[in-house]
Design an enzyme around this catalytic site. Structure first.
Site, PDB file in Angstrom:
ATOM      1  N   LYS A 113      50.270  27.578  36.533  1.00  0.00           N
ATOM      2  CA  LYS A 113      48.388  27.463  36.393  1.00  0.00           C
ATOM      3  C   LYS A 113      48.431  25.998  36.626  1.00  0.00           C
ATOM      4  O   LYS A 113      47.529  25.745  37.482  1.00  0.00           O
ATOM      5  CB  LYS A 113      48.269  27.943  34.926  1.00  0.00           C
ATOM      6  CG  LYS A 113      48.030  29.218  34.772  1.00  0.00           C
ATOM      7  CD  LYS A 113      46.944  29.554  33.504  1.00  0.00           C
ATOM      8  CE  LYS A 113      46.842  30.939  33.282  1.00  0.00           C
ATOM      9  NZ  LYS A 113      45.987  31.563  32.313  1.00  0.00           N
ATOM     10  N   LYS A 196      50.626  44.423  41.736  1.00  0.00           N
ATOM     11  CA  LYS A 196      49.989  44.626  40.533  1.00  0.00           C
ATOM     12  C   LYS A 196      48.429  44.984  40.687  1.00  0.00           C
ATOM     13  O   LYS A 196      47.916  43.862  40.932  1.00  0.00           O
ATOM     14  CB  LYS A 196      50.338  43.810  39.170  1.00  0.00           C
ATOM     15  CG  LYS A 196      51.146  44.770  38.259  1.00  0.00           C
ATOM     16  CD  LYS A 196      51.616  43.612  37.221  1.00  0.00           C
ATOM     17  CE  LYS A 196      50.491  42.906  36.472  1.00  0.00           C
ATOM     18  NZ  LYS A 196      50.900  42.541  35.191  1.00  0.00           N
ATOM     19  N   LYS A 199      43.214  41.114  37.590  1.00  0.00           N
ATOM     20  CA  LYS A 199      41.904  40.516  37.623  1.00  0.00           C
ATOM     21  C   LYS A 199      41.840  39.504  38.550  1.00  0.00           C
ATOM     22  O   LYS A 199      40.785  39.229  38.937  1.00  0.00           O
ATOM     23  CB  LYS A 199      41.364  40.125  36.231  1.00  0.00           C
ATOM     24  CG  LYS A 199      42.471  40.162  35.109  1.00  0.00           C
ATOM     25  CD  LYS A 199      41.950  40.111  33.771  1.00  0.00           C
ATOM     26  CE  LYS A 199      42.692  39.459  32.767  1.00  0.00           C
ATOM     27  NZ  LYS A 199      42.108  39.384  31.426  1.00  0.00           N
TER      28      LYS A 199
HETATM   29  P1  AMP Z   1      46.199  40.405  31.526  1.00  0.00           P
HETATM   30  O1  AMP Z   1      44.942  40.066  30.995  1.00  0.00           O
HETATM   31  O2  AMP Z   1      46.239  40.443  33.120  1.00  0.00           O
HETATM   32  O3  AMP Z   1      47.428  39.347  31.260  1.00  0.00           O
HETATM   33  O4  AMP Z   1      46.664  41.639  31.176  1.00  0.00           O
HETATM   34  C1  AMP Z   1      46.581  42.135  29.870  1.00  0.00           C
HETATM   35  C2  AMP Z   1      47.571  43.337  29.510  1.00  0.00           C
HETATM   36  O5  AMP Z   1      47.458  44.376  30.233  1.00  0.00           O
HETATM   37  C3  AMP Z   1      49.024  42.757  30.127  1.00  0.00           C
HETATM   38  O6  AMP Z   1      49.644  42.152  28.936  1.00  0.00           O
HETATM   39  C4  AMP Z   1      49.686  44.109  30.629  1.00  0.00           C
HETATM   40  O7  AMP Z   1      50.235  44.771  29.499  1.00  0.00           O
HETATM   41  C5  AMP Z   1      48.516  44.929  31.031  1.00  0.00           C
HETATM   42  N1  AMP Z   1      48.381  44.916  32.219  1.00  0.00           N
HETATM   43  C6  AMP Z   1      47.610  44.131  33.350  1.00  0.00           C
HETATM   44  N2  AMP Z   1      47.893  44.448  34.479  1.00  0.00           N
HETATM   45  C7  AMP Z   1      48.639  45.696  34.634  1.00  0.00           C
HETATM   46  C8  AMP Z   1      48.791  46.850  35.347  1.00  0.00           C
HETATM   47  N3  AMP Z   1      48.457  46.486  36.820  1.00  0.00           N
HETATM   48  N4  AMP Z   1      49.638  47.695  35.320  1.00  0.00           N
HETATM   49  C9  AMP Z   1      49.902  47.802  33.798  1.00  0.00           C
HETATM   50  N5  AMP Z   1      49.507  47.223  33.046  1.00  0.00           N
HETATM   51  C10 AMP Z   1      48.958  45.854  33.200  1.00  0.00           C
END
Ligand code: AMP
Ligand code: TRP
Length: 333
Positions: A113, A196, A199
């Site tokens: 970051k 993947k 967001k």
């Molecule tokens: P993040 O806020 O992007 O860190 O996502 C929160 C949690 O959602 C992560 O710790 C992952 O376990 C799950 N996650 C996020 N994106 C994906 C994805 N594209 N496929 C599967 N699990 C995801």
């Protein structure tokens, strides 16, 4: 004794997406039936990026509404907002005082970051982020911390800090294990099925959001990138787009991929996408509606969060008092 779990999620976006839901949040819901669950919306961590106050407020509320809408039950789980429990910052400071500078500097999330934003715009809060996260966790003495693979290093640091504190000042903390969530499926971006679903995607055209309208999601699924073939079969290398849709279909319906493939022998991608759109919207529509209902009554939503914060605060204050005492700080008479 029922084991305790704790996890947290940042309120940094307008909506959670299908990857968050199928990869992590659905498992939060499952864990609340077998564990004593604490789920925290980590709003203070969200301050490490530039803040638009009106938007942040909206996103914190929307995060709470979505968690309730997917089935986090405030009678079973303690659902609360990090900034409502001051002990998080207080213990965070203690951890800053026992974390080495080099140790903090090795955190890959910080390195990524800060590299992205450049040294001049990197804030100190991004550097101390993992110590606040360690406090989020250790205040509640959980056995397990369900998180995605990307959080493994932060959980390792949390364990190190717990052990370091315990060996220097006495056994105050339970040393938690990481419960790395095995996603039922790794959900990929619909427009770029080799990355993947995320967001931080540059375009939301390939991201299915829980708060999107069913129409918007149907459109996104129907426009999902596929290959020039016509067989609905799982082959991540040659048919990344179709494979992703198969994974989504399977994760939502609980069916196996071969049984879905069998249904589409002799049919085309059009029929398949239509059915994927249907299962996705059937499962997300009630979630969206429930979330919107929670958001309509802000008073009731805040009340649920107040009760959660009260329960969380009782546990957190006790741990903090034990920590202060172990450190030799005097209690206020
Ligand atoms: P993040 O806020 O992007 O860190 O996502 C929160 C949690 O959602 C992560 O710790 C992952 O376990 C799950 N996650 C996020 N994106 C994906 C994805 N594209 N496929 C599967 N699990 C995801
Ligand atoms: N850093 C985590 C993430 O980016 C969010 C988080 C903050 C967290 N505090 C936590 C996760 C405590 C689990 C437990 O996903």
């Amino acid at each position: 004794m029922v084991k305790r779990v704790l996890s947290g999620i940042q309120p940094t976006h307008d909506s959670f997406h299908l990857g968050n839901y199928l990869g992590a949040l659905q498992q939060w819901v499952e864990l609340q039936s077998t564990h004593d669950a604490y789920y925290c919306i980590v709003d203070l961590h969200a301050l490490t990026v530039e803040v638009d106050p009106a938007l942040l407020r909206k996103r914190i509320l929307a995060s709470a509404a979505q968690l309730l809408a997917i089935g986090i039950n405030p009678e079973k789980s303690t659902l609360f907002i990090q900034s409502h429990v001051p002990a998080h910052n207080q213990l965070g400071w203690v951890f800053e005082c026992i974390t080495g500078f080099g140790e903090a500097n090795r955190m890959t999330q910080f390195k990524d970051k800060s590299q992205k934003s450049g040294a001049d715009r990197t804030v100190v809060g991004l550097f101390t982020y993992p110590m606040l996260q360690a406090a989020d966790i250790l205040l509640y003495q959980p056995e397990l911390v369900p998180v995605g693979e990307d959080q493994r290093q932060h959980i390792e640091l949390t364990r190190d800090l717990a052990q370091r504190f315990n060996s220097s000042y006495g056994e105050v903390f339970t040393v938690p294990g990481a419960h790395i969530l095995k996603s039922k499926a790794k959900i990929m971006d619909l427009q770029e099925p080799t990355s993947k679903m995320s967001k931080s995607a540059t375009s939301l055209a390939g991201v299915i959001e829980l708060l999107d309208t069913p129409e918007a999601n149907i459109k996104k699924i129907k426009s999902a990138v596929t290959d020039t073939g016509r067989e609905v079969t799982f082959d991540e290398e040659q048919k990344a787009g179709i494979s992703n849709l198969l994974s989504i279909f399977a994760a939502i319906t609980g069916r196996s991929i071969p049984s879905i493939e069998a249904d589409y022998v002799g049919k085309g991608y059009g029929d398949f996408k239509k059915d994927v759109a249907e299962v996705v919207t059937d499962s997300l529509k009630p979630i969206r509606e429930a979330a919107l209902t929670y958001l309509k009554d802000e008073g009731a939503l805040l009340e649920i969060l107040r009760v959660g914060a009260e329960r969380a605060d009782a546990v957190a204050s006790q741990t903090l008092a034990d920590v202060y005492q172990a450190l030799g700080l005097l209690p206020r008479a």
